[in-house]
Design a protein around this motif. Structure first.
Motif, mmCIF file in Angstrom:
data_model
loop_
_atom_site.group_PDB
_atom_site.id
_atom_site.type_symbol
_atom_site.label_atom_id
_atom_site.label_comp_id
_atom_site.label_asym_id
_atom_site.label_seq_id
_atom_site.Cartn_x
_atom_site.Cartn_y
_atom_site.Cartn_z
ATOM 1 N N ASP A 63 5.264 -50.203 -48.651
ATOM 2 C CA ASP A 63 4.063 -50.746 -49.282
ATOM 3 C C ASP A 63 3.652 -49.823 -50.434
ATOM 4 O O ASP A 63 3.512 -48.610 -50.237
ATOM 5 C CB ASP A 63 2.933 -50.833 -48.250
ATOM 6 N N PRO A 64 3.470 -50.363 -51.643
ATOM 7 C CA PRO A 64 3.142 -49.511 -52.792
ATOM 8 C C PRO A 64 1.893 -48.648 -52.598
ATOM 9 O O PRO A 64 1.873 -47.488 -53.002
ATOM 10 C CB PRO A 64 2.963 -50.498 -53.944
ATOM 11 N N ALA A 65 0.854 -49.192 -51.977
ATOM 12 C CA ALA A 65 -0.371 -48.403 -51.772
ATOM 13 C C ALA A 65 -0.107 -47.263 -50.791
ATOM 14 O O ALA A 65 -0.527 -46.117 -51.020
ATOM 15 C CB ALA A 65 -1.502 -49.291 -51.263
ATOM 16 N N GLU A 66 0.597 -47.554 -49.699
ATOM 17 C CA GLU A 66 0.939 -46.521 -48.723
ATOM 18 C C GLU A 66 1.885 -45.485 -49.330
ATOM 19 O O GLU A 66 1.791 -44.297 -49.045
ATOM 20 C CB GLU A 66 1.584 -47.145 -47.474
ATOM 21 N N GLU A 67 2.807 -45.963 -50.168
ATOM 22 C CA GLU A 67 3.763 -45.066 -50.821
ATOM 23 C C GLU A 67 3.040 -44.089 -51.738
ATOM 24 O O GLU A 67 3.353 -42.897 -51.757
ATOM 25 C CB GLU A 67 4.796 -45.892 -51.605
ATOM 26 N N ILE A 69 -0.061 -42.990 -51.486
ATOM 27 C CA ILE A 69 -0.778 -42.022 -50.647
ATOM 28 C C ILE A 69 0.209 -41.025 -50.053
ATOM 29 O O ILE A 69 -0.021 -39.804 -50.075
ATOM 30 C CB ILE A 69 -1.573 -42.748 -49.538
ATOM 31 N N ALA A 70 1.330 -41.539 -49.536
ATOM 32 C CA ALA A 70 2.342 -40.668 -48.931
ATOM 33 C C ALA A 70 2.900 -39.679 -49.961
ATOM 34 O O ALA A 70 3.116 -38.507 -49.654
ATOM 35 C CB ALA A 70 3.466 -41.500 -48.330
ATOM 36 N N ARG A 71 3.106 -40.150 -51.183
ATOM 37 C CA ARG A 71 3.636 -39.267 -52.234
ATOM 38 C C ARG A 71 2.662 -38.118 -52.510
ATOM 39 O O ARG A 71 3.052 -36.955 -52.555
ATOM 40 C CB ARG A 71 3.887 -40.055 -53.520
ATOM 41 N N GLN A 72 1.378 -38.439 -52.679
ATOM 42 C CA GLN A 72 0.401 -37.394 -52.970
ATOM 43 C C GLN A 72 0.254 -36.419 -51.798
ATOM 44 O O GLN A 72 0.163 -35.210 -51.991
ATOM 45 C CB GLN A 72 -0.948 -38.008 -53.344
ATOM 46 N N GLU A 73 0.238 -36.949 -50.575
ATOM 47 C CA GLU A 73 0.118 -36.072 -49.407
ATOM 48 C C GLU A 73 1.355 -35.190 -49.244
ATOM 49 O O GLU A 73 1.235 -34.011 -48.902
ATOM 50 C CB GLU A 73 -0.107 -36.907 -48.143
ATOM 51 N N THR A 74 2.522 -35.746 -49.501
ATOM 52 C CA THR A 74 3.751 -34.963 -49.364
ATOM 53 C C THR A 74 3.840 -33.907 -50.455
ATOM 54 O O THR A 74 4.207 -32.758 -50.186
ATOM 55 C CB THR A 74 4.989 -35.888 -49.375
#
Length: 175
Positions: A63-67, A69-74
């Motif tokens: 999911d682009p929105a989840e991706e 968020i995951a990118r920034q958190e990672t």
């Protein structure tokens, strides 16, 4: 000394090309940081931003929105991990990132676009070449990118449900 007009024009064109090449090599090749970082600069964030979803294929959100968020958190997790490294290790990582940010090195690595625009198949081939290289230095570079990425991802509570990890046990007196 008598300089012909042809020599003067050729010298001017060669000098202009040399200046353009120097500016191209000098960079910057990555967009400014999206968030303040302790240890990562824009080039490192662009490199890890390209590497993270490729290394985590299968575990990475679709999911682009989840991706996003995951990118920034990672990336934030990688930043924390890098900030905790010894000064010598941070310097080695900075040198690796600086080298990989140079366009001629990227081209030799098979990645023609800047890291923030790199296509996942190109990044995958680059990582495979690093991992399978006969040179220990190249395999060490892969190991560093891999270890930092996986530590940041699997250290993030967002990744735990997918692997069935309930999280750390609660601290405090037993009830």
């Amino acid at each position: 000394m008598n300089v012909s007009r042809r020599t003067f024009i050729a010298t001017g064109l060669a000098g202009g090309a040399l200046l353009a090449a120097a500016a191209w090599l000098r960079g910057p090749h990555a967009p400014p940081l999206a968030a303040p970082r302790r240890a990562l600069d824009a080039e490192a964030e662009a490199l890890f931003g390209a590497v993270v979803p490729v290394l985590l294929a299968g575990a990475w959100p679709s999911d682009p929105a989840e991706e996003a968020i995951a990118r920034q958190e990672t990336l934030a997790g990688i930043d924390v991990a890098v900030a905790g490294l010894s000064p010598a290790s941070r310097e080695e990582l900075r040198e690796l990132v600086t080298l990989l940010a140079l366009p001629p090195v990227r081209l030799l690595a098979g990645v023609s676009a800047p890291w923030h625009e790199a296509a996942p198949p190109d990044v995958r081939r680059f990582l495979d070449r690093l991992r399978e290289s006969p040179f220990m230095l190249m395999r060490s570079a892969y190991d560093a990118l891999h270890a930092l990425t996986f530590a940041a991802w699997y250290g993030n509570p967002r990744a735990w449900p997918a692997i069935g990890y309930p999280g750390p046990p609660p601290f405090g007196p037993p009830s």
